[in-house]
Scaffold this active site. Structure first.
Site, PDB file in Angstrom:
ATOM      1  N   GLU A  17      35.181  39.882  39.340  1.00  0.00           N
ATOM      2  CA  GLU A  17      36.321  40.907  39.331  1.00  0.00           C
ATOM      3  C   GLU A  17      37.527  40.767  40.115  1.00  0.00           C
ATOM      4  OE1 GLU A  17      35.049  44.857  39.517  1.00  0.00           O
ATOM      5  OE2 GLU A  17      33.597  44.619  40.901  1.00  0.00           O
ATOM      6  N   LYS A  47      40.020  51.999  38.486  1.00  0.00           N
ATOM      7  CA  LYS A  47      38.805  52.689  39.181  1.00  0.00           C
ATOM      8  C   LYS A  47      37.731  53.638  38.205  1.00  0.00           C
ATOM      9  CE  LYS A  47      36.502  53.195  42.939  1.00  0.00           C
ATOM     10  NZ  LYS A  47      35.432  51.975  43.261  1.00  0.00           N
ATOM     11  N   CYS A  76      44.802  55.890  34.298  1.00  0.00           N
ATOM     12  CA  CYS A  76      46.135  56.741  34.634  1.00  0.00           C
ATOM     13  C   CYS A  76      45.827  57.876  35.634  1.00  0.00           C
ATOM     14  CB  CYS A  76      46.637  57.388  33.231  1.00  0.00           C
ATOM     15  SG  CYS A  76      46.748  56.246  31.743  1.00  0.00           S
ATOM     16  N   TRP A 136      48.085  53.335  32.484  1.00  0.00           N
ATOM     17  CA  TRP A 136      47.010  52.173  32.397  1.00  0.00           C
ATOM     18  C   TRP A 136      47.247  52.170  30.855  1.00  0.00           C
ATOM     19  CZ3 TRP A 136      42.543  50.814  30.097  1.00  0.00           C
ATOM     20  CH2 TRP A 136      41.968  49.737  30.507  1.00  0.00           C
ATOM     21  N   ASN A 174      46.895  62.141  30.728  1.00  0.00           N
ATOM     22  CA  ASN A 174      45.771  60.987  30.776  1.00  0.00           C
ATOM     23  C   ASN A 174      44.957  61.141  29.619  1.00  0.00           C
ATOM     24  OD1 ASN A 174      46.908  60.286  33.206  1.00  0.00           O
ATOM     25  ND2 ASN A 174      45.192  61.156  34.483  1.00  0.00           N
ATOM     26  N   GLY A 175      44.296  60.138  29.091  1.00  0.00           N
ATOM     27  CA  GLY A 175      43.483  60.308  27.888  1.00  0.00           C
ATOM     28  C   GLY A 175      44.106  60.041  26.705  1.00  0.00           C
ATOM     29  N   GLU A 202      24.806  41.900  39.854  1.00  0.00           N
ATOM     30  CA  GLU A 202      26.028  42.499  40.860  1.00  0.00           C
ATOM     31  C   GLU A 202      27.057  41.324  41.508  1.00  0.00           C
ATOM     32  OE1 GLU A 202      27.286  45.312  40.665  1.00  0.00           O
ATOM     33  OE2 GLU A 202      28.496  45.722  42.722  1.00  0.00           O
ATOM     34  N   HIS A 225      16.587  27.504  28.791  1.00  0.00           N
ATOM     35  CA  HIS A 225      16.653  27.846  27.457  1.00  0.00           C
ATOM     36  C   HIS A 225      18.094  27.786  26.572  1.00  0.00           C
ATOM     37  CE1 HIS A 225      12.470  28.704  27.456  1.00  0.00           C
ATOM     38  NE2 HIS A 225      12.849  29.674  28.388  1.00  0.00           N
ATOM     39  N   LYS A 276      30.770  41.030  41.351  1.00  0.00           N
ATOM     40  CA  LYS A 276      31.841  41.151  42.478  1.00  0.00           C
ATOM     41  C   LYS A 276      32.695  39.995  42.527  1.00  0.00           C
ATOM     42  CE  LYS A 276      31.878  44.487  43.485  1.00  0.00           C
ATOM     43  NZ  LYS A 276      30.966  45.614  42.813  1.00  0.00           N
ATOM     44  N   ARG A 331      43.574  53.283  41.401  1.00  0.00           N
ATOM     45  CA  ARG A 331      42.891  53.685  40.143  1.00  0.00           C
ATOM     46  C   ARG A 331      43.057  52.362  39.302  1.00  0.00           C
ATOM     47  NH1 ARG A 331      41.546  59.341  39.350  1.00  0.00           N
ATOM     48  NH2 ARG A 331      41.815  59.081  37.175  1.00  0.00           N
TER      49      ARG A 331
HETATM   50  C1  F6R Z   1      32.755  47.016  39.413  1.00  0.00           C
HETATM   51  C2  F6R Z   1      33.035  48.639  39.240  1.00  0.00           C
HETATM   52  C3  F6R Z   1      32.829  48.925  37.727  1.00  0.00           C
HETATM   53  C4  F6R Z   1      32.109  50.433  37.719  1.00  0.00           C
HETATM   54  C5  F6R Z   1      32.177  50.889  36.531  1.00  0.00           C
HETATM   55  C6  F6R Z   1      31.317  52.092  36.254  1.00  0.00           C
HETATM   56  O1  F6R Z   1      32.889  47.009  41.005  1.00  0.00           O
HETATM   57  O2  F6R Z   1      33.262  49.418  40.136  1.00  0.00           O
HETATM   58  O3  F6R Z   1      31.759  48.101  37.086  1.00  0.00           O
HETATM   59  O4  F6R Z   1      30.920  50.370  38.403  1.00  0.00           O
HETATM   60  O5  F6R Z   1      33.496  51.013  35.822  1.00  0.00           O
HETATM   61  O6  F6R Z   1      32.087  53.209  36.823  1.00  0.00           O
HETATM   62  P1  F6R Z   1      31.428  54.692  37.485  1.00  0.00           P
HETATM   63  O7  F6R Z   1      30.583  54.184  38.458  1.00  0.00           O
HETATM   64  O8  F6R Z   1      32.709  55.416  37.989  1.00  0.00           O
HETATM   65  O9  F6R Z   1      30.730  55.180  36.197  1.00  0.00           O
END
Ligand code: F6R
Length: 610
Positions: free
Chosen positions: A489, A605, A2, A76, A102-103, A482, A505, A486, A27
């Site tokens: 997602e 985000k 949010c 959100w 938010n929260g 990673e 395994h 990427k 976000r």
């Molecule tokens: C993936 C991504 C997320 C963040 C995760 C942690 O591309 O961005 O997996 O890495 O939500 O977020 P932060 O680093 O803000 O704690």
């Protein structure tokens, strides 16, 4: 997650709120709304499920929203599906008070039952609505007093923006465990959950602390604690350019941020190298603590956790002490065993990830020292850690992290080199060599970014696969995690990362003719082992796209279908190079599949809920 924006001043509020919300779109959200107050029209609320454009369309075709005070929100969904009714702002039954939040209000069910017992009719399924009704319940001609009363009752996390039709000269904000920023300007006063929402209007900001209530009016902002005693706020100057949070000619923020990585690394790393030595200004850890360090714990979520996985390999090599990496959401409930000689490193781009913050608090409660690697200045994690090292990556807008990941990696490596030097586990010549390698890193990344034609070609060849396996060993396994995240997602392709030796395994049963396997084999020490795993999947008919260093490419090419390369480097920095082609591969695959790259479905985000 949010987003909140608020304004009170001399200009029309609606355009400022809509512009602010647009800048918070990154976000992640599923509905949006604004409330604007004017003397002629009272409190006007417009809210809708869906993209912000839907809200803009309603605002521009409906009755003009006049007024110079308002609050806006992108939601959100947590409590209640995305719908018009569940969108914020929520309004008291008498229509006088509007709230954005938010929260999560954890005791909302008890409050709801209490209010329903008083005859209050609820319109939404959200936890937030209780705040609007509780405010009405306590309102006695002073909205500030009503907010203070409500804050004594609600439990959980909140960033709140509140306006009251009968008090048109002030907007109230309050915070606990969810960020809120106050902005000061000639035009009036601003409120935002994220500085990007208001940077076009002001760079003069202060960060609200937990338990603070702010009263914004057109001439300034006063801040109080929950007892309504006045609190002095320090002002901060936001020193990045507005353009840093704009696309600048690129089609997507993600691509722009991938391209910005060399510069982000220069900013994060080079300014901390003085006369060939690493200098961490403001770090409170003393040499004695570093020398007696017995164990390091790294705690993070998502990509930041993947940085920790690389960090484990590199820090154990440099320091020869155990490094344990934990997912923040698991750590806090795992009854962690910590010692006063342990260092807990938490990694977070946003500095607001609730799981990471809670894990850090738990570590601190158990007596460990905490050090945070964070990108967003003034964020909650940065403030609460014993020590903070900022990645100076600039604002990261695309939901999928790229430049924050790279700068986190670099900073963790620098910390490892610095600690190893203090502990005497790194010979001076080796120290100098690693610093030289670090200084060469951005130029090597630039080389990689320039020749991305191959990657585009392979993305066009493989974009229609529905399932992908990334395999690698040690550093390459950490990197595979990673690369796989990427891809999944942003392109929505099912993808898994496996430690290559583990494949046989169980998972190898999923490898059939045509399955795409991305084999990451940049780590020289285990190259032969990685090759034998490549041969295993080739024998089952997999289509193998490999990633290796330039010098090993001819050997790799004998066995696989396609090879991507990175320049050779010390092991410490290989993942920094290896991640670039994997990011670009994910990006181009998502582009071919027509995905919403910067705002992937269901993702946010900054993840401020558990
Ligand atoms: C993936 C991504 C997320 C963040 C995760 C942690 O591309 O961005 O997996 O890495 O939500 O977020 P932060 O680093 O803000 O704690």
């Amino acid at each position: 997650m949010c987003g909140i924006v608020g304004y009170i001043g001399r200009e029309a509020a609606a355009p400022i709120l809509l512009d602010g919300l647009q800048r918070l779109e990154y976000r992640g959200y599923d509905s949006a709304g604004i409330a604007v107050h004017s003397e002629q029209n009272g409190l006007q609320i417009v809210k809708t499920k869906g993209r912000l454009q839907a809200l803009v369309d309603i605002v521009s075709t409906g009755k003009p929203l006049t007024g110079t005070m308002g609050i806006g929100h992108t939601r959100w969904a947590t409590h209640g599906e995305p719908s018009d009714e569940n969108s914020h702002p929520h309004v008291s039954e008498d229509g006088r008070i509007a709230v954005v939040h938010n929260g999560i209000i954890e005791n909302y069910i008890q409050i709801k039952e209490f209010l329903q017992g008083k005859g209050v009719q609820f319109r939404s399924q959200t936890d937030t609505e209780v705040i609007a009704h509780l405010l009405e319940y306590y309102y006695d001609g002073d909205i500030l007093q009503a907010v203070a009363s409500v804050l004594h009752i609600i439990e959980g996390s909140y960033a709140l923006g509140i306006i009251c039709a009968e008090e048109s000269s002030r907007l109230i904000a309050a915070r606990k465990d969810s960020p809120l920023i106050l902005g000061y300007s000639e035009k009036g006063s601003f409120l935002a959950s994220d500085v990007t929402a208001i940077i076009r209007h002001t760079r003069d900001v202060s960060y609200m602390e937990d338990g603070e209530i702010a009263v914004l009016d057109e001439n300034g902002i006063r801040v109080f604690n929950t007892m309504l005693e006045s609190v002095e706020k320090e002002h901060s100057f936001v020193d990045w350019e507005v353009s840093a949070a704009e696309k600048g000619g690129y089609e997507h923020f993600m691509f722009k941020e991938i391209m910005e990585q060399p510069e982000a690394i220069r900013k994060t790393a080079f300014s901390r190298i003085v006369d060939g030595r690493i200098v961490f200004e403001g770090l409170h850890l003393n040499e004695e603590f570093i020398q007696s360090l017995k164990k390091i714990h790294i705690i993070a979520c998502g990509s930041s956790y993947h940085v920790g996985m690389v960090g484990k390999c590199n820090l154990e090599r440099l320091l020869r002490i155990p490094v344990e990496v934990s997912l923040a959401s698991e750590f806090r409930y795992a009854e962690p065993i910590l010692d006063q000689d342990d260092l807990v490193i938490v990694i977070s781009q946003s500095g607001e990830t609730l799981d990471t913050m809670a894990a850090m608090r738990e570590a601190s409660r158990l007596g460990a020292r905490t050090l945070a690697i964070v990108n967003v200045v003034g964020s909650s994690i940065a403030k609460q850690a014993h020590d903070v090292l900022y990645t100076w990556a600039g604002p990261e807008i695309a939901v999928a992290t790229t430049k924050a990941y790279s700068t986190q990696l670099v900073l963790l490596n620098m910390l490892g080199i610095y600690f190893a030097d203090v502990r005497g586990s790194l010979a001076p010549a080796e120290y100098d060599r690693l610093i030289r390698e670090l200084l060469e890193l951005p130029a090597k990344m630039e080389q990689l970014l320039e020749k991305n034609g191959d990657i585009q070609y392979y993305a066009s060849r493989y974009f229609n696969h529905e399932s992908v396996f990334f395999i690698g060993r040690n550093l390459d396994y950490a990197l595979s995690l990673e690369g796989s995240l990427k891809l999944k997602e942003i392109s929505y392709i099912h993808s898994e990362a496996y430690a290559a030796g583990e494949l046989k395994h169980g998972t190898i049963s999923l490898i059939v003719p045509g399955t795409l396997v991305v084999a990451v084999g940049t780590y020289g020490k285990l190259f032969d082992k990685a090759m034998s795993n490549v041969i295993e999947v080739k024998a089952r008919g997999a289509d193998v796209l490999a990633l290796t260093t330039e010098d090993r490419a001819p050997e790799m090419a004998k066995y696989v279908d396609a090879v991507l390369t990175v320049p050779s480097a010390d092991d410490l920095f290989l993942p920094n190079l290896g991640v670039v082609p994997l990011q670009l591969f994910a990006y181009y695959v998502a582009l071919h599949r027509g995905c919403d790259i910067d705002k992937p479905r269901n993702l946010a985000k900054s993840v401020t809920v558990e």
